[in-house]
Design a protein around this motif. Structure first.
Motif, PDB file in Angstrom:
ATOM      1  N   TRP A 130      -7.595  38.665 -13.013  1.00 38.59           N
ATOM      2  CA  TRP A 130      -8.642  39.176 -13.883  1.00 38.59           C
ATOM      3  C   TRP A 130      -9.637  38.061 -14.181  1.00 38.59           C
ATOM      4  CZ3 TRP A 130      -8.839  44.260 -14.601  1.00 38.59           C
ATOM      5  CH2 TRP A 130      -7.680  44.992 -14.369  1.00 38.59           C
ATOM      6  N   PRO A 131     -10.870  38.180 -13.688  1.00 42.45           N
ATOM      7  CA  PRO A 131     -11.835  37.074 -13.787  1.00 42.45           C
ATOM      8  C   PRO A 131     -12.096  36.568 -15.196  1.00 42.45           C
ATOM      9  CG  PRO A 131     -12.596  38.686 -12.189  1.00 42.45           C
ATOM     10  CD  PRO A 131     -11.390  39.284 -12.853  1.00 42.45           C
ATOM     11  N   ASN A 132     -12.342  37.467 -16.149  1.00 43.00           N
ATOM     12  CA  ASN A 132     -12.636  37.005 -17.506  1.00 43.00           C
ATOM     13  C   ASN A 132     -11.429  36.346 -18.153  1.00 43.00           C
ATOM     14  OD1 ASN A 132     -15.366  37.595 -17.835  1.00 43.00           O
ATOM     15  ND2 ASN A 132     -14.961  39.739 -18.321  1.00 43.00           N
ATOM     16  N   ARG A 133     -10.257  36.864 -17.882  1.00 45.79           N
ATOM     17  CA  ARG A 133      -9.044  36.286 -18.450  1.00 45.79           C
ATOM     18  C   ARG A 133      -8.845  34.871 -17.916  1.00 45.79           C
ATOM     19  NH1 ARG A 133      -4.259  40.322 -17.733  1.00 45.79           N
ATOM     20  NH2 ARG A 133      -5.765  41.621 -18.866  1.00 45.79           N
ATOM     21  N   ILE A 134      -9.041  34.705 -16.606  1.00 48.46           N
ATOM     22  CA  ILE A 134      -8.889  33.387 -15.996  1.00 48.46           C
ATOM     23  C   ILE A 134      -9.970  32.437 -16.509  1.00 48.46           C
ATOM     24  CG2 ILE A 134      -9.029  32.147 -13.789  1.00 48.46           C
ATOM     25  CD1 ILE A 134      -7.664  34.607 -12.506  1.00 48.46           C
ATOM     26  N   ALA A 135     -11.197  32.951 -16.671  1.00 49.77           N
ATOM     27  CA  ALA A 135     -12.278  32.121 -17.204  1.00 49.77           C
ATOM     28  C   ALA A 135     -11.998  31.692 -18.637  1.00 49.77           C
ATOM     29  CB  ALA A 135     -13.598  32.880 -17.117  1.00 49.77           C
ATOM     30  N   LEU A 165     -18.349  35.461  -7.714  1.00 49.58           N
ATOM     31  CA  LEU A 165     -17.241  35.809  -8.613  1.00 49.58           C
ATOM     32  C   LEU A 165     -15.917  35.319  -8.043  1.00 49.58           C
ATOM     33  CD1 LEU A 165     -16.274  37.345 -11.144  1.00 49.58           C
ATOM     34  CD2 LEU A 165     -16.093  39.400  -9.720  1.00 49.58           C
ATOM     35  N   ALA A 166     -15.750  35.449  -6.727  1.00 47.33           N
ATOM     36  CA  ALA A 166     -14.507  35.006  -6.098  1.00 47.33           C
ATOM     37  C   ALA A 166     -14.324  33.503  -6.261  1.00 47.33           C
ATOM     38  CB  ALA A 166     -14.510  35.386  -4.617  1.00 47.33           C
ATOM     39  N   ARG A 167     -15.367  32.725  -5.974  1.00 51.23           N
ATOM     40  CA  ARG A 167     -15.252  31.264  -6.107  1.00 51.23           C
ATOM     41  C   ARG A 167     -14.960  30.865  -7.551  1.00 51.23           C
ATOM     42  NH1 ARG A 167     -19.652  31.468  -2.561  1.00 51.23           N
ATOM     43  NH2 ARG A 167     -21.092  31.204  -4.312  1.00 51.23           N
ATOM     44  N   ALA A 168     -15.652  31.525  -8.499  1.00 52.49           N
ATOM     45  CA  ALA A 168     -15.437  31.195  -9.901  1.00 52.49           C
ATOM     46  C   ALA A 168     -14.021  31.522 -10.344  1.00 52.49           C
ATOM     47  CB  ALA A 168     -16.446  31.950 -10.765  1.00 52.49           C
ATOM     48  N   THR A 169     -13.473  32.621  -9.828  1.00 49.70           N
ATOM     49  CA  THR A 169     -12.134  33.046 -10.231  1.00 49.70           C
ATOM     50  C   THR A 169     -11.050  32.222  -9.549  1.00 49.70           C
ATOM     51  OG1 THR A 169     -12.928  35.305 -10.622  1.00 49.70           O
ATOM     52  CG2 THR A 169     -10.551  35.009 -10.332  1.00 49.70           C
ATOM     53  N   PHE A 170     -11.076  32.173  -8.232  1.00 52.68           N
ATOM     54  CA  PHE A 170     -10.008  31.492  -7.498  1.00 52.68           C
ATOM     55  C   PHE A 170     -10.087  29.979  -7.660  1.00 52.68           C
ATOM     56  CE2 PHE A 170     -10.399  35.623  -5.430  1.00 52.68           C
ATOM     57  CZ  PHE A 170      -9.072  36.028  -5.434  1.00 52.68           C
ATOM     58  N   GLY A 171     -11.291  29.466  -7.879  1.00 50.44           N
ATOM     59  CA  GLY A 171     -11.432  28.030  -8.072  1.00 50.44           C
ATOM     60  C   GLY A 171     -10.844  27.536  -9.368  1.00 50.44           C
ATOM     61  N   HIS A 175      -2.466  26.783  -9.734  1.00 49.31           N
ATOM     62  CA  HIS A 175      -1.408  26.839  -8.714  1.00 49.31           C
ATOM     63  C   HIS A 175      -1.203  28.285  -8.297  1.00 49.31           C
ATOM     64  CE1 HIS A 175       2.170  25.550  -6.478  1.00 49.31           C
ATOM     65  NE2 HIS A 175       2.739  26.664  -6.902  1.00 49.31           N
ATOM     66  N   ALA A 176      -1.022  28.503  -7.004  1.00 48.64           N
ATOM     67  CA  ALA A 176      -0.723  29.844  -6.484  1.00 48.64           C
ATOM     68  C   ALA A 176       0.457  29.752  -5.532  1.00 48.64           C
ATOM     69  CB  ALA A 176      -1.939  30.438  -5.769  1.00 48.64           C
ATOM     70  N   ALA A 177       1.485  30.531  -5.820  1.00 49.40           N
ATOM     71  CA  ALA A 177       2.643  30.635  -4.940  1.00 49.40           C
ATOM     72  C   ALA A 177       2.528  31.977  -4.220  1.00 49.40           C
ATOM     73  CB  ALA A 177       3.934  30.562  -5.734  1.00 49.40           C
ATOM     74  N   PRO A 178       2.075  31.995  -2.963  1.00 49.70           N
ATOM     75  CA  PRO A 178       1.803  33.273  -2.302  1.00 49.70           C
ATOM     76  C   PRO A 178       3.076  34.007  -1.914  1.00 49.70           C
ATOM     77  CG  PRO A 178       1.505  31.482  -0.758  1.00 49.70           C
ATOM     78  CD  PRO A 178       1.782  30.846  -2.089  1.00 49.70           C
ATOM     79  N   GLN A 179       2.969  35.319  -1.896  1.00 48.42           N
ATOM     80  CA  GLN A 179       4.089  36.158  -1.485  1.00 48.42           C
ATOM     81  C   GLN A 179       4.312  36.083   0.021  1.00 48.42           C
ATOM     82  OE1 GLN A 179       4.538  40.871  -1.722  1.00 48.42           O
ATOM     83  NE2 GLN A 179       4.502  39.913  -3.733  1.00 48.42           N
ATOM     84  N   LEU A 190     -11.158  32.396  -0.149  1.00 49.09           N
ATOM     85  CA  LEU A 190     -11.988  32.936  -1.227  1.00 49.09           C
ATOM     86  C   LEU A 190     -12.305  31.914  -2.315  1.00 49.09           C
ATOM     87  CD1 LEU A 190     -10.345  36.441  -1.532  1.00 49.09           C
ATOM     88  CD2 LEU A 190     -12.719  35.992  -0.891  1.00 49.09           C
ATOM     89  N   GLY A 191     -11.749  30.706  -2.191  1.00 49.16           N
ATOM     90  CA  GLY A 191     -12.142  29.679  -3.138  1.00 49.16           C
ATOM     91  C   GLY A 191     -11.030  28.903  -3.802  1.00 49.16           C
ATOM     92  N   LEU A 192      -9.764  29.225  -3.543  1.00 47.67           N
ATOM     93  CA  LEU A 192      -8.678  28.437  -4.107  1.00 47.67           C
ATOM     94  C   LEU A 192      -8.640  27.072  -3.419  1.00 47.67           C
ATOM     95  CD1 LEU A 192      -6.014  28.424  -5.911  1.00 47.67           C
ATOM     96  CD2 LEU A 192      -4.819  28.945  -3.766  1.00 47.67           C
ATOM     97  N   PRO A 193      -8.701  25.976  -4.159  1.00 49.60           N
ATOM     98  CA  PRO A 193      -8.576  24.658  -3.530  1.00 49.60           C
ATOM     99  C   PRO A 193      -7.264  24.559  -2.749  1.00 49.60           C
ATOM    100  CG  PRO A 193      -9.379  24.437  -5.779  1.00 49.60           C
ATOM    101  CD  PRO A 193      -8.965  25.882  -5.612  1.00 49.60           C
ATOM    102  N   PRO A 194      -7.301  24.134  -1.490  1.00 45.48           N
ATOM    103  CA  PRO A 194      -6.083  24.136  -0.651  1.00 45.48           C
ATOM    104  C   PRO A 194      -4.915  23.382  -1.263  1.00 45.48           C
ATOM    105  CG  PRO A 194      -8.033  23.720   0.672  1.00 45.48           C
ATOM    106  CD  PRO A 194      -8.489  23.678  -0.756  1.00 45.48           C
ATOM    107  N   GLU A 195      -5.214  22.294  -1.992  1.00 47.96           N
ATOM    108  CA  GLU A 195      -4.120  21.503  -2.562  1.00 47.96           C
ATOM    109  C   GLU A 195      -3.397  22.233  -3.688  1.00 47.96           C
ATOM    110  OE1 GLU A 195      -7.927  20.339  -4.755  1.00 47.96           O
ATOM    111  OE2 GLU A 195      -7.312  20.810  -2.685  1.00 47.96           O
ATOM    112  N   ARG A 196      -3.968  23.339  -4.164  1.00 46.30           N
ATOM    113  CA  ARG A 196      -3.317  24.109  -5.232  1.00 46.30           C
ATOM    114  C   ARG A 196      -2.509  25.284  -4.689  1.00 46.30           C
ATOM    115  NH1 ARG A 196      -8.455  24.491  -9.445  1.00 46.30           N
ATOM    116  NH2 ARG A 196      -8.975  22.260  -9.389  1.00 46.30           N
ATOM    117  N   LEU A 197      -2.445  25.405  -3.388  1.00 46.72           N
ATOM    118  CA  LEU A 197      -1.641  26.460  -2.762  1.00 46.72           C
ATOM    119  C   LEU A 197      -0.236  25.944  -2.512  1.00 46.72           C
ATOM    120  CD1 LEU A 197      -1.642  29.321  -1.426  1.00 46.72           C
ATOM    121  CD2 LEU A 197      -2.110  28.148   0.736  1.00 46.72           C
TER     122      LEU A 197
END
Length: 413
Positions: A130-135, A165-171, A175-179, A190-197
């Protein structure tokens, strides 16, 4: 981002009206309505808190190992669980955790919640981005971690249409642990910094079977080696299950079937189909047992059926429903059978199929053949062990725990 906030502000009255209608119809209580508006009261005593958000029951249940592990490691931290549904809220409350329905994705509502509960870490599950929640979390200095992050190709294309919106949200995700690996790649694109994956970690792989109260009458009527389960069937699958059972029992006369529909409200029609096929039927909702087919027309008892069945057909996979979880039956040591429609758990089924740890079927004839191939107790046990090994995700779980520990506030001395 500004356009998203503007559109959401314009739609908010409609969403509020829908919530009010659910309240008037008795589908939600007043507390849920207030929480959606960001008006839920804070705790009587504030302390640093982890805020975990899940869509509903299934996602929340998959996060139970995370809650237990972090609670054991950091008992000084409080918890707040939010979900999109009242049933999810009630599930968390039943675990003894503070819980409420999630607020609308309005930045001010999220900021109020963060301040009221002294949130220090926000965990969100799967595709709840949710973009606003993450912001709001970013503005308050609260790190956000996405657990079991799931992003389909279709969802990624939709996000790609709003690149800002994608860059602002995913950036802003810490940390993201993908399924699965594909979801991880889409998050980075979409904008998540690679080191945070982080490494792949499907939370559903952490499932631990619950303790079950014994029911000797059921165990006697449905011996595990002679019983198979059709788990979470959908409209259009029961006919195939019935045909397969009738064919398989010609080779295995003592074969028993537990048929657990995804929606128990369909039980009456299913019972009529079973009777029309010449099969005796016991209804779990009536406390019956002992017939050739046990129609499991209740909710919340799937672990009991896994424990009774040596062979499990995971349904939702012969019709375009994307399939259901293989992790739970595998945790019970069941031999697994599934259809080709497994988009919801594609990576898990790919591992199973690559290891020869599950049988993929297309129709009643191939389902009957798979049941026959797994007829011996030893073969059922072997297949069950193979499935559990194929779905083991200890490495991903260890990496996730380490990543979350690094995001937590410093422990008091």
């Amino acid at each position: 981002m500004l356009l998203y906030r503007l559109v959401l502000a314009l739609l908010a009255p409609l969403v509020v009206a829908a919530a009010l209608l659910r309240r008037l119809r008795g589908r939600e209580d007043g507390a849920a309505l207030g929480a959606r508006l960001g008006l839920a009261p804070g705790p009587a005593v504030r302390r640093p808190t982890i805020w975990l958000h899940a869509a509903s029951n299934g996602e929340l249940a998959s996060a139970r190992p995370v809650i237990d592990a972090l609670s054991a490691a950091r008992p000084d931290l409080g918890w707040l669980v939010t979900t999109n549904s009242v049933t999810g809220r009630d599930l968390a409350a039943g675990w003894g955790l503070p819980a409420q329905v999630a607020p609308l994705d309005l930045r001010r509502a999220a900021a109020r919640l963060i301040a009221a509960h002294d949130v220090r870490l926000h965990l969100t599950l799967e595709s709840e981005l949710w973009p606003n929640r993450i912001a709001a979390c970013a503005a308050c200095g609260v790190p956000v971690a996405v657990l079991g992050a799931r992003l389909s190709a279709g969802s990624a294309r939709a996000w790609g249409r709003v690149p800002g919106l994608a860059r602002a949200t995913f950036g802003r995700i810490a940390h993201a642990a993908p399924q699965d690996a594909d979801s991880g790649g889409r998050l980075v694109a979409l904008g998540l910094p690679p080191e945070r994956l982080g490494p792949v970690c499907d939370l559903k792989a952490l499932y631990t079977p619950p303790d079950l109260s014994p029911e000797p009458a059921l165990a006697e009527a449905y011996p595990r080696a002679q019983t198979w389960l059709a788990a979470s069937t959908h409209e259009g699958e029961e006919e195939t299950v019935i045909a397969a059972h009738r064919a398989a029992r010609e080779r295995e006369p003592g074969l028993r079937l537990i048929l657990a529909p995804r929606h128990p409200a369909r039980a009456e029609a299913i019972a009529e189909r079973l009777a029309a096929a010449g099969l005796t039927v016991a209804r779990r909702s009536r406390g019956e047992a002992g017939a050739e087919v046990l129609l499991a027309d209740t909710l919340g008892e799937m672990p009991r059926w896994y424990a009774l069945a040596g062979r499990v057909f995971v349904a939702g996979s012969l019709v375009p429903r994307g399939g259901h979880t293989p992790y739970e039956p595998a945790a019970f040591g069941c031999a697994l059978i599934h259809g080709p429609e497994v988009a919801n758990f594609r990576a898990a089924y790919a591992r199973l199929d690559a290891a020869g740890a599950a049988a993929c079927v297309r129709d009643g004839a191939t389902l009957a053949a798979a049941l026959a191939a797994l007829g011996e107790p030893e073969e059922q046990a072997r297949a069950g062990r193979a499935a559990a090994r194929a779905l083991d995700d200890a490495a991903g779980w260890d990496a996730l725990q380490a990543a979350l520990a690094a995001l937590l506030p410093e422990a008091p001395r």
